[in-house]
Write an enzyme that holds these catalytic residues in place. Structure first.
Site, short mmCIF file in Angstrom:
data_model
loop_
_atom_site.label_atom_id
_atom_site.label_comp_id
_atom_site.label_asym_id
_atom_site.label_seq_id
_atom_site.Cartn_x
_atom_site.Cartn_y
_atom_site.Cartn_z
N LYS A 169 24.32 18.08 -43.36
CA LYS A 169 23.76 16.49 -43.23
C LYS A 169 24.51 15.49 -43.75
CE LYS A 169 19.66 13.98 -43.00
NZ LYS A 169 17.85 13.99 -43.10
N LYS A 222 24.36 17.87 -38.58
CA LYS A 222 23.70 16.31 -38.23
C LYS A 222 24.87 15.41 -38.91
CE LYS A 222 19.57 13.54 -38.70
NZ LYS A 222 18.23 13.47 -39.23
#
Length: 298
Positions: A169, A222
């Site tokens: 992320k 992500k």
């Protein structure tokens, strides 16, 4: 393959549009049930839930995240009762929407307290799993949180609950609309000390390897669109199911351009999704899922 996110708020009869994310609402649990029923009829059978508590419920330690009346466990229980095994219920595990400072972990004298945050995340994951979640998904990026959550689940007799880690992320500019949706913008500083540097490709493999060793069942990258090289790296390195998050900024930019007639929304969305799949994604978390199925894009 498609997972539809939802933003759940306390109360009854609430379905308030999120300005920065056209077509997405803040919903109370009763309205969520209605929305998901329509989605299931379309064939959309996986959800990812985010809780949005009242401002008065926010605290330095985010304790509303695992409270007995927390909105996400109530939503999970209601979905499980209504839909049974017809629906896969995933929940986001992070403190940012529940802390009064907006960070994903405890803050001690201006610094993130990584280790002190781990038992709080485990408590949040347990609350979701006990309510009936199929998958818990830690998005906080604290080191060691996968192991802490896995140990807590297993010790509680919940070893069947899957753990989808936001393994990779990045500290991204693509999250802007989400922070309006989740009311989770940091009140001071930013998240670059615990989310990843977008210039660093090699770190992704290290982070994913650590999560696998700690017990992650599903890995995630992500954002999705700007990191397809990283998606491919993980696909080649690990046999685990691989998810991507088609994040709010990616969604809202397409929406804004389509509203002005600058792009064909259907073609752009499908091109993006095919890129995710081509790079190696098995699961696509996307705000466009409902529209795609309702309008016959697939």
């Amino acid at each position: 393959m498609l997972v539809q996110p939802h933003f759940i708020v306390p109360g009854q009869g609430i379905a308030d549009p999120i300005d920065a994310m056209p077509g997405i609402d803040h919903q109370s649990v009763d309205r969520l049930l209605e929305t998901v029923a329509r989605d299931v009829d379309l064939g959309l059978r996986s959800v990812l839930l985010f809780g949005v508590p009242e401002p008065a419920q926010k605290a330095p330690d985010g304790r509303a995240a695992w409270a007995g009346d927390a909105v996400v466990p109530r939503a999970v229980a209601a979905l499980r009762e209504r839909f049974g095994d017809e629906l896969v219920v995933m929940t986001d595990v992070c403190l940012c929407a529940y802390t009064d400072h907006g960070h994903c972990g405890l803050v001690d004298h201006g610094r993130i307290d990584n280790d002190g945050t781990l038992p709080l995340l485990a408590s949040m994951a347990l609350a979701h799993a006990r309510a009936g979640a199929d998958v818990v998904a830690p998005s906080d990026m604290m080191d060691g949180r996968v192991e802490a959550i896995r140990d807590a689940l297993d010790s509680d007799g919940l070893s069947h609950v899957a753990l989808m880690s936001y393994s990779v992320k990045y500290a991204s500019a693509y999250y802007g609309p989400f922070r309006e949706a989740a009311h989770s913008a940091p009140s001071q500083g930013d998240r670059r000390s615990y989310q990843m540097d977008g210039r660093n490709r090699r770190e992704a493999l290290l982070e994913a390897e650590l999560d696998v060793a700690e017990g992650a069942d599903i890995l995630m990258v992500k954002p999705a669109l700007a990191y397809l090289d990283v998606v491919r790296d993980l696909r080649e390195a690990f046999p685990h199911p691989l998810a991507v998050y088609n994040v709010s900024g990616e969604y809202s930019m397409v929406k804004a351009a389509a509203a002005r007639g600058w792009v064909d929304e259907r073609l752009v969305v499908l091109e993006n999704w095919h890129a995710f799949r081509r790079a190696g994604a098995d699961i696509v978390i996307t705000y466009h899922g409902r529209q795609a199925l309702a309008e016959g894009w697939l």
